[in-house]
Design a protein around this motif. Sequence first.
Motif, mmCIF file in Angstrom:
data_model
loop_
_atom_site.group_PDB
_atom_site.id
_atom_site.type_symbol
_atom_site.label_atom_id
_atom_site.label_comp_id
_atom_site.label_asym_id
_atom_site.label_seq_id
_atom_site.Cartn_x
_atom_site.Cartn_y
_atom_site.Cartn_z
ATOM 1 N N GLY A 181 52.425 48.795 64.849
ATOM 2 C CA GLY A 181 52.465 50.042 65.585
ATOM 3 C C GLY A 181 51.151 50.557 66.122
ATOM 4 O O GLY A 181 51.081 51.700 66.560
ATOM 5 N N VAL A 182 50.112 49.750 66.130
ATOM 6 C CA VAL A 182 48.814 50.268 66.562
ATOM 7 C C VAL A 182 48.397 49.784 67.945
ATOM 8 O O VAL A 182 47.886 50.551 68.757
ATOM 9 C CB VAL A 182 47.710 49.926 65.539
ATOM 10 C CG1 VAL A 182 46.371 50.508 65.981
ATOM 11 C CG2 VAL A 182 48.062 50.439 64.159
ATOM 12 N N CYS A 183 48.622 48.517 68.251
ATOM 13 C CA CYS A 183 47.984 47.944 69.443
ATOM 14 C C CYS A 183 48.683 48.322 70.738
ATOM 15 O O CYS A 183 48.074 48.310 71.807
ATOM 16 C CB CYS A 183 47.895 46.430 69.324
ATOM 17 S SG CYS A 183 49.453 45.585 69.624
ATOM 18 N N GLY A 184 49.971 48.614 70.681
ATOM 19 C CA GLY A 184 50.686 49.050 71.875
ATOM 20 C C GLY A 184 51.221 47.939 72.762
ATOM 21 O O GLY A 184 51.900 48.214 73.750
ATOM 22 N N ALA A 185 50.943 46.681 72.428
ATOM 23 C CA ALA A 185 51.374 45.579 73.301
ATOM 24 C C ALA A 185 52.894 45.514 73.436
ATOM 25 O O ALA A 185 53.411 45.041 74.444
ATOM 26 C CB ALA A 185 50.841 44.253 72.772
ATOM 27 N N CYS A 186 53.596 45.999 72.433
ATOM 28 C CA CYS A 186 55.055 45.859 72.418
ATOM 29 C C CYS A 186 55.755 47.065 73.029
ATOM 30 O O CYS A 186 56.969 47.193 72.912
ATOM 31 C CB CYS A 186 55.519 45.696 70.976
ATOM 32 S SG CYS A 186 55.245 47.186 70.005
ATOM 33 N N CYS A 197 57.901 47.283 67.888
ATOM 34 C CA CYS A 197 57.664 46.504 66.668
ATOM 35 C C CYS A 197 57.950 47.320 65.424
ATOM 36 O O CYS A 197 58.022 46.774 64.339
ATOM 37 C CB CYS A 197 56.226 45.992 66.617
ATOM 38 S SG CYS A 197 55.002 47.291 66.391
ATOM 39 N N ARG A 215 57.028 52.097 70.702
ATOM 40 C CA ARG A 215 56.748 50.774 70.161
ATOM 41 C C ARG A 215 58.069 50.062 69.866
ATOM 42 O O ARG A 215 58.986 50.678 69.326
ATOM 43 C CB ARG A 215 56.005 50.897 68.832
ATOM 44 C CG ARG A 215 54.846 51.848 68.808
ATOM 45 C CD ARG A 215 53.739 51.358 69.648
ATOM 46 N NE ARG A 215 52.460 51.952 69.257
ATOM 47 C CZ ARG A 215 51.503 52.244 70.120
ATOM 48 N NH1 ARG A 215 51.690 52.038 71.417
ATOM 49 N NH2 ARG A 215 50.356 52.729 69.698
ATOM 50 N N HIS A 270 55.217 42.017 74.474
ATOM 51 C CA HIS A 270 54.230 41.240 73.737
ATOM 52 C C HIS A 270 54.039 41.819 72.347
ATOM 53 O O HIS A 270 54.271 42.999 72.130
ATOM 54 C CB HIS A 270 52.903 41.209 74.493
ATOM 55 C CG HIS A 270 52.970 40.406 75.752
ATOM 56 N ND1 HIS A 270 52.012 40.460 76.738
ATOM 57 C CD2 HIS A 270 53.909 39.512 76.196
ATOM 58 C CE1 HIS A 270 52.346 39.638 77.723
ATOM 59 N NE2 HIS A 270 53.494 39.060 77.419
ATOM 60 N N VAL A 271 53.591 40.973 71.470
ATOM 61 C CA VAL A 271 53.417 41.415 70.098
ATOM 62 C C VAL A 271 51.969 41.170 69.697
ATOM 63 O O VAL A 271 51.500 40.039 69.726
ATOM 64 C CB VAL A 271 54.380 40.655 69.165
ATOM 65 C CG1 VAL A 271 54.064 40.982 67.713
ATOM 66 C CG2 VAL A 271 55.816 41.014 69.494
ATOM 67 N N GLY A 272 51.277 42.243 69.382
ATOM 68 C CA GLY A 272 49.862 42.093 69.049
ATOM 69 C C GLY A 272 49.533 42.476 67.632
ATOM 70 O O GLY A 272 48.472 42.118 67.125
ATOM 71 N N CYS A 273 50.396 43.256 66.976
ATOM 72 C CA CYS A 273 50.019 43.669 65.626
ATOM 73 C C CYS A 273 51.212 43.825 64.691
ATOM 74 O O CYS A 273 51.051 43.732 63.489
ATOM 75 C CB CYS A 273 49.214 44.968 65.662
ATOM 76 S SG CYS A 273 50.174 46.429 66.080
ATOM 77 N N GLU A 274 52.363 44.127 65.216
ATOM 78 C CA GLU A 274 53.547 44.383 64.385
ATOM 79 C C GLU A 274 53.335 45.519 63.391
ATOM 80 O O GLU A 274 54.040 45.596 62.401
ATOM 81 C CB GLU A 274 53.996 43.116 63.628
ATOM 82 C CG GLU A 274 54.554 42.037 64.518
ATOM 83 C CD GLU A 274 54.891 40.778 63.735
ATOM 84 O OE1 GLU A 274 56.069 40.490 63.585
ATOM 85 O OE2 GLU A 274 53.952 40.101 63.268
#
Lengths: 995, 137, 292
Positions: free
Chosen positions: B23-28, B40, B38, B17-21
């Motif tokens: 490097g902060v949110c961790g979804a990827c 992204c 990461r 998943h992509v949440g911020c692109e």
Amino acid sequence: MPDGIETISKRWIGAAVGRKEDEALLTGQARFIDDLYPIPGLCFAAILRSPHAHVRIRRIDVERAHQLPGVRQVITGKDVLELIGPLPSVVKAPLPYYPIAIDKARYVGEPIAVVVADTRYNAEDACELIDTEYEVLPPVTDLRSATERDAPVIHEAVGSNVISRRSFSYGNPEGAFAAADRVFEFSYSLPRYASTPIETFGVIAQFERAPDRYTVWSNFQGPFVVQPLMANALRVPGHRLRLITPPSSGGSFGIKQAVLSYIVLLAAVSRKAGVPIKWIEDRAEHLTAASASSDRLGTVAAAFTKDGELTGLRFRNTANMGAYVRPPEPASLYRMHAASNGCYRVKNISIDNELVVTNSTPVGLNRGYGGPQFYFALERIMEIAARGLDIDPAELRRRNFVPTGAFPYKAPAGAVFDAGDYEAALSELLRIAGYEELKERRAAARRAGRAFGIGLAAGVEPSGSNMAYVSLEQTPQERRRADRKSGANASAVVAVDPSGQVTVRLCSCPNGQGHATVAAQIVADTLGLHPDDIHVVTEMDTLTSPWSIASGNYSNRFAAIVVEAVAKCAEQVAQKIRLLAAAALDATADEIELHEGYARVRGQSNRGLPFRKAASRAHWDPAGLPDAIGPGLHECAIISPPVLDPPDDEDRIASAVTFGFVIDLAAVEIDRNTGAIRIDKYASVHDVGTQLNPKIVEGQVHGGFAHGLGAALFEELAYDDQGNFLTGTFADYLCPTAVEVPQIEIGHVETPSPANALGAKGMGDGSSMLTPAAITNAVADALGRDDISLPLNLQRVWAFANGHDATTKSRPAISSIRPAGRAVGEMLTGSGKITLFAPVQEVWRRLLDPSELAASIPGCSSLTQDEIDRYSARVTIGIGAIRGTYHAQIELRDKNEGSSLRLLGKAIGPLGFGSGSGLVTLQPETGDRTRLEYSYEAEVGGKLAAVGQRMLGSVMRYLIGQFFRSLERRMRPAARLDWRSWWLRFRRHGSGGEA
Amino acid sequence: MLLCDFLRHELHAFAVHVGCEHGVCGACTILIEGRAVRSCTQYAAQADGADIVTAEGLAPPGTLNEVQRAFMKHHALQCGFCTPGILCSVAHFLRQTPEPDERRVREMLSGHICRCTGYTSIVTAILEAAAMMRKGS
Amino acid sequence: MKPVAFDYYRPQTLSEALELLADKGDEAVILAGGMTLGPMLNLRIVRPRAVIDISRIEALQTISVTGSVVVTGAGLTQSEALSSEIIAREVPLLAMALPWVGHFQTRNRGTLGGSVAHADPSAEIPLALVACGGTVVLQSRWGQRRIGARQFFVGALVTQRRPDEMIMALEWPRSAPDAGHAFSEIAQRHGDFAIAAAACTVRLAKPDRVEQLVVGIGGVEDRPVAIDVSSFLGQAPGEMAAKLSEYAAASVSPMDDRSASAAYRTALTKVLVERAVNSALSIARLQRGRLQ
Ligand code: FES
Ligand code: FES
């Protein structure tokens, strides 16, 4: 018993059933909007956005962008104007809201043009090739200054930034205040923040000529009352805007309502471009321009008798709508209106509301919608009054609660509180929090000189909104002229297919709240099946789902209203099955019970047939059905709770179906040296009526608390006073992580709601509304001061704790607590001095010499003189890996031959823009040297401002220092340059910032 | 092309998943050579030849691993958007730290933003999964 | 949020990388872990023509002890460094700073050299290097330069590295066995860049005599700085932490910007130096006791 049917003995409603949704999500099988390619031939869109807060668009030249390989279309606001009109709202002032800027852009991030290309990468490349020319207008960024007489006007046709005012009075507030023993008043401001979901907006839009229709897939969450508004904006009847939601949606908390303007925009763009397009918002776009809670200025006053009876309340609210009123705003100001007494039995209330526009992103739904702002006022004043009256804050609340026997309780502004026992909840809270012990610990901590504080906050949680409440924005006369609005339709379908399998269809657009699980629990109980046997479809499709204007996921409406529709619909199916089974078993329908997968004659376990068999008859043997039932098994139920009438002529309205209750306690200890807040204890007691699934309830409480904590401590969508947006990444907009969110104690009190058959009240906003107030109360208690503004980040708390001037101005974030002496609050400032090895006349001459200027400006590749003392330059600036070429304009002013001059500069480039001015003074020194002193102020906007706040000041200082350093170097007589020595000298003398 | 875009749109590994692109949110978060990183902030070309596991591959098809089961049991996911990234981090973390305490779990988790759960249930699930895995092995 | 188009190079050896760098100059950026560069590329703040990916150059991923220094390759990841016994033993200050660097997931990829090259004024690794009195080894096709960390960092994001150079290694002086080290930091959230951080190393000659003393401060000025503490040498450690913290707070010229005011940075300097010095002292006392 035949194989394959599990023994079902428990009642599923109320059980902590594991979620149906989880397996797909845990294994990566769940499909979100960006996972969908519902039609072939998708192109991808990127949006060029205004880098400025307030501009008139002079020219947009898309030619270069269009030439880029892979680009299909570049579309501007003017291009789509033939296809769209503004999105209507209840505010009648003339401030049309289009989803893209037409002639002016009014906030940073407002769409200017849309590029459609074969990949997102190419589309973004093309955005950078669009040439724009803007006339930069003075911005309005602050709620206070927005309403001043000479403030720039954002919407000329309105003539003012105050777009509406309304006053309300319930009971006799003047009398109450006149008769009061004590009156307490409190003014505050609240910043804007957003419960930003981790999944951003996404839209897939397709226009077809035949049938002539827009089809849009989007992670929109409702309220579907805006579907007709979107169709209206697209100038098509409702059925020609088909809206489909994906199977999964990555959170919303209200925010995804705001995707509506992109639905309109991209639908129109798809039509213009002649291709279907996908647009996935990126995080920077989301933080900059998606949506936010409404920031507020407010004053609240409370009248008390000396025994602590609350006799009157007065609210003055100024709410920021952002640059436009995006529907359903200004609902944020009216959601709590009918319950303006909070959980108290006070009768006399006055409310003055003022809606203001500023150059900022339009606001919208956000977790707790209007609640955090309302409770910040009410629950702060309760705490302040408690201290003033010297009554324990818990006791003061208890004395004023709506009493336990008084339900259903009609609140002065019209809300009907369905059920509650606030005293019981308070007692439970004090018990689980260990209140008495906390108070002892507070006393001990204070004796030891430590800053320990306790804060409470309590309130009702409205759920299942009356669709008419936002019309309070209009006067009764205006409402009489408009079409009547009321109620809150909810709908559901339960169908049994020919193989006897049960499918439920919802119109509730869940974003993670487990609607499918709870619906399955309800249907399983009604049909005597296992929840695993119930298949639930949560995708909405406006052409095939039984939706209505209240459909969607907001205002905690699922447990308050939707469940009733599900239960009713399941009961319709159950009744039909009973009739079918009765016919087959030679019994009456009343004798049939649905249990454990069977339809059986009650009390005779051998007289029954499997549910599946009974159900399939409706499909396979329509000719053989009893007369009482029609063929097939596809039931739909649409319900609207009875209490939700339109507002009356006294502006009273039953604004919601159920009113849960939440009461929170926070205990904090503050490190005065660092500003760090340690949450010592946080306890929260909820009354959500019957808990349909305790696990899900618990999850919502924890989640709501985390949002409230974020709002209290970290989160702010910040602008500077030029309207530049400052928090464009997750490194600038700080959401709490697992380390910052503490364990909390949760308690429950259950007073079942009479509003629906299951006794459930809506829930989910919960602590998000009260946590900011509870924590602020605790911090105020710890520090002994009330002028406390959010977010309570380290620096701010440190300033409060150390007696620094702390105005309640919330924006800009930091400037309000800067040390005294800072004149230019928002600018990057600095100063320095340097000694030049040349006499003053020589320095002066060189400063005025364009070639000297060109050689001294770092990275200057060309400099041309436009007129006397005015130059244009191309400058490449590189700081670390960050380099960009800027077009700069430089001007010399206020020349004072041989002693001082002012340098004005402006620069614009791909990373943003900046402007600044610097004063340079020269003084002769011995030995034919010159002492040069400079001071500057500068500001930066655009991307660098949004992502680089932490570094901008230092970088600016470095660059300006570089200019003077190279000036110095060029004047050094020595042939060989000792790089290090001049550098060391500079470090010694050149001090940036202020001394 | 970003590695996350490549995994998602070329290989259809939509669990990434992509949440911020940024490097902060961790979804990827995915596993590259067994390490949680990461996707992204890397480019597809960088991963040339690398061994990559996404959340789709954490357990054999049709089954759930210990951590996934614990997440389900403790309601450690709501919208589930952050979840696949967290599961990848946990896989690496528990291999490296089989006996974590709550503090270490929370520190590891701080590399992910979850907007729904308030984290408590995630912490409980991870601690329980760790205990189960210790028992199992 | 996608990067601009660029040419991607992945040299396998150091000389290939240096060749490329000499060729591309400031049109190229060096990509190691991408924990800082990645976001800046995606945000299009960094817009290079060429990206040189050094993450597969094995020569850059080594740790070795050479005489009085530990040499870490620039490409060593932060998590490798964190789990290295050599670093734990020989450069305890770095080992103490590393858990503050980002998160588990970013340390798995982020490198020591990348952090030093980026020169964020608040970053922990540059602070540790400055406090230790370490050295940055720069290499270009034309040769090698070794620059003391205290000179290497020029300002926020600005270093002495020239466009054709890359950081090849970092040299960390080995800690004396009886030294005490400490690292303290205040950040808004766990893993965020420090608002302020302090590092301290101290050795006691006798229980009442400070023999060696270093105090480094990050996040306060526009680069990490080592405070001149020579006047405290030879003194008794008794009241030192309090005095030293006052002294440090008076000697920094703090940045003053939206993320933190100068007054706040000064206040934090005081608190953090006091914390770091106190805990370094108590470790030093322990170490002395242990070694005797
Ligand atoms: S998408 Fe990669 S960390 Fe957020
Ligand atoms: S479950 Fe929704 S973000 Fe974590």
